[in-house]
Design a protein around this motif. Sequence first.
Motif, mmCIF file in Angstrom:
data_model
loop_
_atom_site.group_PDB
_atom_site.id
_atom_site.type_symbol
_atom_site.label_atom_id
_atom_site.label_comp_id
_atom_site.label_asym_id
_atom_site.label_seq_id
_atom_site.Cartn_x
_atom_site.Cartn_y
_atom_site.Cartn_z
ATOM 1 N N ASP A 151 5.854 96.275 69.563
ATOM 2 C CA ASP A 151 6.343 97.478 68.883
ATOM 3 C C ASP A 151 7.858 97.637 69.096
ATOM 4 N N GLY A 165 14.339 95.451 63.293
ATOM 5 C CA GLY A 165 14.595 96.273 62.106
ATOM 6 C C GLY A 165 15.977 96.893 62.147
ATOM 7 N N ARG A 186 19.132 95.945 59.606
ATOM 8 C CA ARG A 186 19.819 96.946 58.789
ATOM 9 C C ARG A 186 21.320 96.995 59.101
ATOM 10 N N GLU A 189 3.424 103.142 47.093
ATOM 11 C CA GLU A 189 4.683 102.373 47.103
ATOM 12 C C GLU A 189 5.106 101.915 48.496
ATOM 13 N N PHE A 248 4.440 99.364 51.625
ATOM 14 C CA PHE A 248 3.734 98.117 51.924
ATOM 15 C C PHE A 248 3.942 97.683 53.378
ATOM 16 N N HIS A 249 4.357 98.584 54.245
ATOM 17 C CA HIS A 249 4.527 98.274 55.666
ATOM 18 C C HIS A 249 3.180 98.445 56.363
ATOM 19 N N ALA A 250 2.404 97.368 56.371
ATOM 20 C CA ALA A 250 1.008 97.465 56.813
ATOM 21 C C ALA A 250 0.814 97.483 58.329
ATOM 22 N N SER A 282 0.354 106.715 56.503
ATOM 23 C CA SER A 282 1.473 106.007 57.080
ATOM 24 C C SER A 282 2.557 105.807 56.022
ATOM 25 N N MET A 295 6.798 104.310 55.922
ATOM 26 C CA MET A 295 7.871 103.754 56.749
ATOM 27 C C MET A 295 9.251 104.171 56.269
ATOM 28 N N GLY A 316 4.803 106.889 61.104
ATOM 29 C CA GLY A 316 5.544 105.727 60.630
ATOM 30 C C GLY A 316 6.980 105.837 61.104
ATOM 31 N N ALA A 347 0.696 104.144 68.117
ATOM 32 C CA ALA A 347 -0.748 104.034 67.940
ATOM 33 C C ALA A 347 -1.519 104.658 69.103
HETATM 34 C C1 B12 Z 1 8.425 94.435 59.309
HETATM 35 C C2 B12 Z 1 9.240 95.258 58.311
HETATM 36 C C3 B12 Z 1 9.096 94.934 56.962
HETATM 37 C C4 B12 Z 1 8.102 93.899 56.485
HETATM 38 C C5 B12 Z 1 6.687 94.558 56.430
HETATM 39 C C6 B12 Z 1 5.589 93.541 56.717
HETATM 40 C C7 B12 Z 1 4.238 94.203 56.958
HETATM 41 N N1 B12 Z 1 3.193 93.412 56.658
HETATM 42 O O1 B12 Z 1 4.089 95.324 57.404
HETATM 43 C C8 B12 Z 1 8.688 93.566 55.069
HETATM 44 C C9 B12 Z 1 9.620 92.389 55.242
HETATM 45 C C10 B12 Z 1 7.672 93.274 53.978
HETATM 46 C C11 B12 Z 1 9.503 94.844 54.774
HETATM 47 C C12 B12 Z 1 9.888 95.243 53.505
HETATM 48 C C13 B12 Z 1 10.752 96.302 53.240
HETATM 49 N N2 B12 Z 1 11.364 97.090 54.172
HETATM 50 CO CO1 B12 Z 1 10.892 97.092 56.035
HETATM 51 N N3 B12 Z 1 10.823 97.041 57.900
HETATM 52 C C14 B12 Z 1 10.114 96.312 58.714
HETATM 53 C C15 B12 Z 1 10.472 96.700 60.170
HETATM 54 C C16 B12 Z 1 11.420 95.647 60.748
HETATM 55 C C17 B12 Z 1 9.320 96.854 61.119
HETATM 56 C C18 B12 Z 1 8.221 97.774 60.607
HETATM 57 C C19 B12 Z 1 7.054 97.577 61.507
HETATM 58 O O2 B12 Z 1 6.118 96.883 61.170
HETATM 59 N N4 B12 Z 1 7.184 98.134 62.710
HETATM 60 C C20 B12 Z 1 6.207 97.943 63.757
HETATM 61 C C21 B12 Z 1 5.180 98.997 63.677
HETATM 62 C C22 B12 Z 1 4.196 98.808 64.814
HETATM 63 O O3 B12 Z 1 5.824 100.242 63.860
HETATM 64 P P1 B12 Z 1 5.617 101.414 62.837
HETATM 65 O O4 B12 Z 1 5.404 100.844 61.481
HETATM 66 O O5 B12 Z 1 6.658 102.425 63.020
HETATM 67 O O6 B12 Z 1 4.223 102.027 63.275
HETATM 68 C C23 B12 Z 1 4.006 102.668 64.532
HETATM 69 C C24 B12 Z 1 4.299 104.174 64.507
HETATM 70 O O7 B12 Z 1 5.271 104.549 63.543
HETATM 71 C C25 B12 Z 1 2.973 104.801 64.344
HETATM 72 N N5 B12 Z 1 2.428 105.001 62.997
HETATM 73 C C26 B12 Z 1 2.523 104.240 61.882
HETATM 74 N N6 B12 Z 1 1.783 104.751 60.903
HETATM 75 C C27 B12 Z 1 1.187 105.849 61.378
HETATM 76 C C28 B12 Z 1 0.310 106.756 60.772
HETATM 77 C C29 B12 Z 1 -0.155 107.843 61.520
HETATM 78 C C30 B12 Z 1 -1.084 108.794 60.866
HETATM 79 C C31 B12 Z 1 0.278 108.019 62.870
HETATM 80 C C32 B12 Z 1 -0.179 109.178 63.634
HETATM 81 C C33 B12 Z 1 1.150 107.104 63.478
HETATM 82 C C34 B12 Z 1 1.588 106.034 62.723
HETATM 83 O O8 B12 Z 1 2.110 103.912 65.042
HETATM 84 C C35 B12 Z 1 2.514 102.563 64.792
HETATM 85 C C36 B12 Z 1 2.125 101.699 65.968
HETATM 86 O O9 B12 Z 1 2.709 102.085 67.185
HETATM 87 C C37 B12 Z 1 11.145 98.113 59.963
HETATM 88 C C38 B12 Z 1 12.135 98.548 61.060
HETATM 89 C C39 B12 Z 1 11.651 99.756 61.869
HETATM 90 N N7 B12 Z 1 12.573 100.360 62.553
HETATM 91 O O10 B12 Z 1 10.519 100.147 61.838
HETATM 92 C C40 B12 Z 1 11.753 97.944 58.563
HETATM 93 C C41 B12 Z 1 12.005 99.174 57.693
HETATM 94 C C42 B12 Z 1 10.859 100.168 57.804
HETATM 95 N N8 B12 Z 1 12.051 98.589 56.347
HETATM 96 C C43 B12 Z 1 12.964 99.104 55.587
HETATM 97 C C44 B12 Z 1 13.225 98.711 54.261
HETATM 98 C C45 B12 Z 1 14.439 99.349 53.614
HETATM 99 C C46 B12 Z 1 12.404 97.785 53.597
HETATM 100 C C47 B12 Z 1 12.552 97.294 52.142
HETATM 101 C C48 B12 Z 1 12.926 98.359 51.112
HETATM 102 C C49 B12 Z 1 13.560 96.128 52.212
HETATM 103 C C50 B12 Z 1 13.933 95.525 50.866
HETATM 104 N N9 B12 Z 1 15.214 95.720 50.553
HETATM 105 O O11 B12 Z 1 13.111 94.970 50.207
HETATM 106 C C51 B12 Z 1 11.155 96.701 51.866
HETATM 107 C C52 B12 Z 1 10.217 97.788 51.295
HETATM 108 C C53 B12 Z 1 8.791 97.367 51.087
HETATM 109 C C54 B12 Z 1 7.914 98.555 50.721
HETATM 110 N N10 B12 Z 1 8.014 99.062 49.507
HETATM 111 O O12 B12 Z 1 7.140 99.029 51.538
HETATM 112 C C55 B12 Z 1 13.740 100.191 56.308
HETATM 113 C C56 B12 Z 1 13.378 101.620 55.853
HETATM 114 C C57 B12 Z 1 14.588 102.532 55.812
HETATM 115 C C58 B12 Z 1 14.195 103.976 55.587
HETATM 116 N N11 B12 Z 1 14.037 104.712 56.672
HETATM 117 O O13 B12 Z 1 14.042 104.424 54.487
HETATM 118 C C59 B12 Z 1 13.436 99.863 57.830
HETATM 119 C C60 B12 Z 1 13.428 101.080 58.771
HETATM 120 C C61 B12 Z 1 14.496 98.831 58.283
HETATM 121 C C62 B12 Z 1 15.854 99.463 58.473
HETATM 122 N N12 B12 Z 1 16.240 99.721 59.702
HETATM 123 O O14 B12 Z 1 16.546 99.695 57.504
HETATM 124 N N13 B12 Z 1 9.783 95.513 55.916
#
Ligand code: B12
Length: 223
Positions: A41, A48, A52, A100, A102-104, A148, A150, A180, A202
């Motif tokens: 995580d 990320g 950026r 819209e 796709f951050h799975a 969720s 992102m 997210g 999580a």
């Molecule tokens: C991996 C990643 C991708 C991968 C996703 C692969 C996949 N299968 O998921 C790919 C390469 C496809 C991708 C694409 C894009 N991404 Co992206 N991505 C990331 C990255 C590096 C990590 C996200 C991630 O998986 N984190 C790890 C997980 C474990 O953390 P998490 O998602 O936050 O989830 C945790 C908590 O938030 C919480 N949580 C999550 N959901 C929920 C729901 C509930 C109910 C609760 C209670 C808790 C909870 O629990 C989780 C586990 O601990 C982030 C950077 C970041 N800072 O997060 C950017 C980020 C999210 N992406 C970003 C962007 C801009 C994009 C794109 C637009 C890039 C582009 N130009 O194409 C596209 C958009 C795609 C779309 N329409 O969804 C930006 C968003 C900026 C913003 N705030 O608006 C980020 C923040 C990067 C950045 N610093 O700029 N991405």
Amino acid sequence: MTIQQALIEKIRLADRPGANALLDAWATEHGYERLLAEILDPTLILIGEEWRSSETFTLAQVYVAAKVTEDVLNKIVDLRKPSPADQLPKGPVVIGNIEEDFHALGRRMVGTFLRTDGWIVHDLGNDVPAAEFVDKAQAVGARVIGVSAMMMTTARHITRVREEIDRRGLTGRIQLAVGGAVFRICPGLDAEVGGNGTAPDALGAADLFDRLWKQSVRKEAVA
Ligand code: B12
């Protein structure tokens, strides 16, 4: 070199098998769930941020990082022990990524932790329209929907889930959990999009779902 530095090195080289071997060795000692929360995580967040701010990672490398995380999630699912026969399952809940989005990974992690905690999780996947969340919750009798998102743009779509819950007269009965990356950096966004609560990760999601489930039961009792 720390485990996080070693992992980042493997990701930079797109060495998915190497990254997996490294993580498996760590997990043998500490467990896969700690691996997710303590190593993967924070590593993804760091990647990320760098992606950026300084473009020191390419999209392809971010994709490798996501794939490595998925590998670990699949192992956790395979290793998950079934709940003891005498432990009643917790209620059904619905989760998914909003339209819209796709951050799975984050969502899948939440699903994995909720299942481990005993919840029956209906995961609708990515890009889920508001009505579909509420249709499913009504069909399975879920009191909590976890959405969720992102990105700021997609988080705003969550208001449609709130509107759908209210329009069907289910306010209070169905509680809306949101989470997210964007909620971690924008305090107050959860309430702004109509959520009843959020959690930063999580591990926190399991407690949040417990609290919201009880809140739904209480609200129904006084109605
Ligand atoms: C991996 C990643 C991708 C991968 C996703 C692969 C996949 N299968 O998921 C790919 C390469 C496809 C991708 C694409 C894009 N991404 Co992206 N991505 C990331 C990255 C590096 C990590 C996200 C991630 O998986 N984190 C790890 C997980 C474990 O953390 P998490 O998602 O936050 O989830 C945790 C908590 O938030 C919480 N949580 C999550 N959901 C929920 C729901 C509930 C109910 C609760 C209670 C808790 C909870 O629990 C989780 C586990 O601990 C982030 C950077 C970041 N800072 O997060 C950017 C980020 C999210 N992406 C970003 C962007 C801009 C994009 C794109 C637009 C890039 C582009 N130009 O194409 C596209 C958009 C795609 C779309 N329409 O969804 C930006 C968003 C900026 C913003 N705030 O608006 C980020 C923040 C990067 C950045 N610093 O700029 N991405």
